[in-house]
Design a protein around this motif. Structure first.
Motif, PDB file in Angstrom:
ATOM      1  N   GLU A 126       0.822  -1.204   0.000  1.00  0.00           N
ATOM      2  CA  GLU A 126       0.000   0.000   0.000  1.00  0.00           C
ATOM      3  C   GLU A 126       0.865   1.267   0.000  1.00  0.00           C
ATOM      4  OE1 GLU A 126      -4.034   1.574   2.194  1.00  0.00           O
ATOM      5  OE2 GLU A 126      -3.226  -0.399   2.714  1.00  0.00           O
ATOM      6  N   ILE A 127       1.974   1.237   0.732  1.00  0.00           N
ATOM      7  CA  ILE A 127       2.895   2.376   0.739  1.00  0.00           C
ATOM      8  C   ILE A 127       3.490   2.568  -0.660  1.00  0.00           C
ATOM      9  CG2 ILE A 127       5.059   3.297   1.666  1.00  0.00           C
ATOM     10  CD1 ILE A 127       4.409   1.738   4.289  1.00  0.00           C
ATOM     11  N   ILE A 128       3.924   1.469  -1.257  1.00  0.00           N
ATOM     12  CA  ILE A 128       4.492   1.538  -2.609  1.00  0.00           C
ATOM     13  C   ILE A 128       3.434   2.029  -3.595  1.00  0.00           C
ATOM     14  CG2 ILE A 128       5.394   0.142  -4.525  1.00  0.00           C
ATOM     15  CD1 ILE A 128       6.919  -1.502  -2.337  1.00  0.00           C
ATOM     16  N   SER A 129       2.214   1.548  -3.464  1.00  0.00           N
ATOM     17  CA  SER A 129       1.132   1.993  -4.349  1.00  0.00           C
ATOM     18  C   SER A 129       0.801   3.470  -4.152  1.00  0.00           C
ATOM     19  CB  SER A 129      -0.130   1.161  -4.105  1.00  0.00           C
ATOM     20  OG  SER A 129       0.087  -0.165  -4.489  1.00  0.00           O
ATOM     21  N   PHE A 130       1.057   3.995  -2.983  1.00  0.00           N
ATOM     22  CA  PHE A 130       0.863   5.419  -2.723  1.00  0.00           C
ATOM     23  C   PHE A 130       2.003   6.235  -3.340  1.00  0.00           C
ATOM     24  CE2 PHE A 130       1.990   9.001   0.123  1.00  0.00           C
ATOM     25  CZ  PHE A 130       0.882   9.810  -0.098  1.00  0.00           C
ATOM     26  N   LEU A 131       3.245   5.786  -3.136  1.00  0.00           N
ATOM     27  CA  LEU A 131       4.403   6.562  -3.577  1.00  0.00           C
ATOM     28  C   LEU A 131       4.663   6.482  -5.079  1.00  0.00           C
ATOM     29  CD1 LEU A 131       6.907   5.678  -0.700  1.00  0.00           C
ATOM     30  CD2 LEU A 131       5.590   7.807  -0.973  1.00  0.00           C
TER      31      LEU A 131
END
Length: 152
Positions: A126-131
């Motif tokens: 989810e963090i990677i998908s945000f960044l």
């Protein structure tokens, strides 16, 4: 609780994983880029990504020590606000003369997503998908407007 060494190791693992995930993605200019350590090529302007225990964020930081020049940079970004928002497909928070975690006066344009924890590997996708889409959009935006900042 994690020890300082464990925290450091987990963060390093996250940014290494992020870098590996982003490695095949070329920059807007077609060159390879170190996404996790993105270099704008303009002094005192940084693209910062953070993954912490309670949030993830991405943004533009203007860190010029001269407040008037920092304001000038910020106002220059304001001139390109619509272009930035069109590239990002969202609006971000704009703060002039804010303070960073070290107490230095900076100006920033950023997006923060709360309730993400870099210490929880289940949150990494989810963090990677945000960044990911935001750093790619920042790169595309920067490829177009960077010349406007090179003469300062």
């Amino acid at each position: 609780m994690y020890s300082r060494a464990e925290t450091s190791l987990i963060r390093k693992e996250f940014w290494t994983a992020f870098g590996q995930y982003m490695k095949p993605v070329p920059s807007a200019t077609g060159y390879r880029v170190s996404w996790q350590n993105y270099k704008t090529g303009v002094r005192d302007i940084y693209f910062r990504m953070k993954a912490e225990r309670d949030f993830a964020s991405i943004g533009i930081e203007i860190a010029h020590h001269d407040e008037e020049l920092q304001q000038l940079y910020f106002e220059q970004f304001l001139e390109f606000k619509k272009l930035l928002e069109n590239e990002l497909k969202e609006s971000w928070d704009w703060k002039i003369h804010d303070h960073d975690e070290f107490g230095n006066k900076i100006s920033r344009i950023q997006k923060v997503r709360f309730n993400l924890n870099v210490m929880d590997k289940n949150d990494w996708p989810e963090i990677i998908s945000f960044l990911k889409p935001r750093i790619i959009a920042l790169d595309a935006f920067w490829a177009n407007i960077k010349p406007g900042f090179e003469d300062f």
